[in-house]
Scaffold this active site. Structure first.
Site, short mmCIF file in Angstrom:
data_model
loop_
_atom_site.label_atom_id
_atom_site.label_comp_id
_atom_site.label_asym_id
_atom_site.label_seq_id
_atom_site.Cartn_x
_atom_site.Cartn_y
_atom_site.Cartn_z
N ASP A 51 12.49 36.38 56.11
CA ASP A 51 12.37 36.05 57.54
C ASP A 51 11.81 37.24 58.31
OD1 ASP A 51 13.77 33.46 57.29
OD2 ASP A 51 15.44 34.75 56.73
N GLU B 28 8.66 33.82 50.09
CA GLU B 28 7.46 33.45 50.84
C GLU B 28 6.48 34.61 50.96
OE1 GLU B 28 7.95 30.93 54.18
OE2 GLU B 28 6.22 31.72 55.24
N ASP B 29 6.93 35.71 51.49
CA ASP B 29 5.96 36.76 51.83
C ASP B 29 5.42 37.49 50.59
OD1 ASP B 29 4.55 38.15 53.93
OD2 ASP B 29 5.72 39.89 53.35
O1 TRH Z 1 13.49 38.20 50.27
P1 TRH Z 1 12.94 36.86 49.98
O2 TRH Z 1 13.61 36.13 48.91
O3 TRH Z 1 12.95 35.99 51.30
C1 TRH Z 1 13.29 34.63 51.32
C2 TRH Z 1 12.08 33.77 51.51
O4 TRH Z 1 11.28 34.15 52.57
C3 TRH Z 1 12.52 32.35 51.74
O5 TRH Z 1 11.41 31.53 51.99
C4 TRH Z 1 13.49 32.29 52.88
O6 TRH Z 1 13.90 31.00 53.07
C5 TRH Z 1 14.65 33.18 52.57
O7 TRH Z 1 14.20 34.50 52.38
C6 TRH Z 1 15.67 33.15 53.69
O8 TRH Z 1 11.39 37.00 49.56
P2 TRH Z 1 10.07 37.29 50.38
O9 TRH Z 1 9.75 36.18 51.29
O10 TRH Z 1 9.07 37.68 49.42
O11 TRH Z 1 10.42 38.55 51.29
C7 TRH Z 1 10.52 39.84 50.76
C8 TRH Z 1 9.92 40.83 51.74
O12 TRH Z 1 10.25 42.15 51.35
C9 TRH Z 1 8.41 40.77 51.79
O13 TRH Z 1 7.97 41.02 53.12
C10 TRH Z 1 7.97 41.93 50.91
C11 TRH Z 1 9.06 42.92 51.20
N1 TRH Z 1 9.31 43.93 50.18
C12 TRH Z 1 9.08 45.25 50.52
O14 TRH Z 1 8.64 45.55 51.65
N2 TRH Z 1 9.36 46.22 49.60
C13 TRH Z 1 9.82 45.94 48.36
O15 TRH Z 1 10.04 46.86 47.56
C14 TRH Z 1 10.02 44.56 48.03
C15 TRH Z 1 10.52 44.21 46.66
C16 TRH Z 1 9.77 43.59 48.96
#
Ligand code: TRH
Length: 374
Positions: free
Chosen positions: A20, A270-271
């Protein structure tokens, strides 16, 4: 001199994990940088946001970071003004007093939805929803993979940055030296993932694997596999042909760099999923686990849209690996099959990143929508 820039308020409630805030922060920054908008991001849980924004001071009710105002959306929510454009991220429900005050200002009110590749998204994108009580209307904005959706988040220079980025040095992530022919794999997944099966297959393969794991809730099952108590950034372990390297939780920019420099990326949610697509490298996406297996429907919709025109054998292998990974069950033979198919998958991933980047991105579509709004 008064600031004449258009004001955008983005409201973000952190439900779970980092997606989010990851999406909202990326969007807020892009709107401020590329469109010179006055963007304020309301966040309810500052300590989680701080993982992505280490410079964030969780004690402050308002602060400016990287050109974006970050305001704490606390239970005692107070506001000084209504923005020209209000984005309610992921149906987070705006505070009642803010909604009431919107009536007099009539801002553009947008509900930004979660991303899905499903076909119905085109139909629901831009559907208006009148407020049941007040003279207000909000519009549903659905990100997506086709021209008839809200598009995907992508900074204007992202593909150039990717293509001109220097190779990631092992020193940058304090990695131990790995064999030159090692397959570089980044791993970000939900802790329920079939890790033991994956690691066992990687440890018994023909080709060495260097698996880079940023700190997250995944470390608990990883340490269980290696029989250690607690893993910390900088730790590394080996078993057979597999070596794992624990990285700190990276900034979004560093995380992109990691994705750009790996031969295969495991991503989730998602991201990180979209960033893996933009990396133009082979990836395995684990959708956010939902009740009634809704996430498996989302996976199928994506694969159906994304895999063609990849040649059949590689597409079958990639699809099957994705399905098993999302169903939390991985067969031993799936890993060597995937490694074998990687060259074909690599070519396809590059082509798809170019094809999708030819479409307008989410921020551009939002700005156009607001410009034409009436
Ligand atoms: O953390 P997530 O599992 O988030 C999820 C999804 O968005 C899902 O759709 C939503 O419903 C739920 O949350 C509540 O995975 P996501 O979306 O990939 O988000 C991870 C974020 O963290 C992304 O912006 C990338 C960032 N990130 C970093 O900045 N550094 C890191 O080392 C890693 C591993 C991720």
């Amino acid at each position: 001199m008064t600031d004449k820039r258009q004001r955008w308020d983005i409201f973000c409630r952190i439900v779970d994990n980092y997606g989010d805030i990851g999406v909202c922060w990326r969007l807020a920054r892009q709107l401020a940088h590329e469109y010179s908008l006055d963007v304020r991001l309301w966040v309810d849980t500052l300590p989680v946001a701080q993982r992505l924004l280490p410079a964030l001071d969780t004690q402050l009710s308002e602060q400016v970071l990287d050109g974006v105002t970050i305001a704490h959306w606390s239970p005692e929510f107070q506001f000084d003004r209504i923005a020209d454009v209000v984005i309610e991220a992921f149906a987070c429900e705006l505070p009642e007093p803010y909604i009431n005050a919107m009536v007099a200002h009539a801002p553009v009110w947008i509900n930004l939805e979660y991303l899905s590749a499903e076909a119905w998204v085109e139909e629901f994108h831009l559907q208006p929803s009148p407020h049941p009580r007040l003279a207000l209307k909000k519009t549903f904005f659905f990100p997506g993979f086709t021209e008839n959706t809200g598009g995907l988040l992508r900074e204007r220079r992202l593909m150039e940055d990717r293509d001109t980025a220097p190779a990631l040095s092992t020193a940058a992530f304090s990695m131990a030296v790995t064999p030159a022919n090692a397959l570089r794999v980044s791993l970000f997944a939900y802790p329920q993932a079939s890790l033991a099966a994956l690691f066992t297959a990687m440890a018994n393969g023909d080709r060495p694997v260097a698996c880079l794991i940023p700190e997250s809730s995944l470390l608990a099952p990883v340490s269980q596999f290696f029989g250690t108590e607690k893993l910390l950034p900088g730790d590394h372990y080996s078993q057979g042909t597999l070596s794992i390297h624990i990285l700190p939780f990276l900034s979004q920019a560093q995380y992109d760099q990691l994705l750009w420099s790996c031969d295969l990326n495991f991503v989730r949610g998602e991201d990180s999923w979209i960033r893996a697509i933009w990396a133009g490298r082979p990836f395995i996406w684990q959708p956010y686990i939902q009740s009634e297996d809704t996430h498996l429907v989302k996976l199928e919709a994506f694969l159906q849209r994304y895999l063609p025109p990849l040649q059949t054998e590689a597409a079958d292998v990639w699809r099957s690996f994705h399905r098993q990974w999302a169903q939390l069950q991985l067969a031993a033979e799936s890993w060597p099959q995937l490694v074998h198919a990687l060259p074909a998958i690599q070519q396809h991933a590059k082509q798809q990143s170019q094809a999708l980047a030819a479409q307008d991105d989410l921020a551009a579509k939002l700005v156009i929508f607001v410009r034409n709004f009436q």
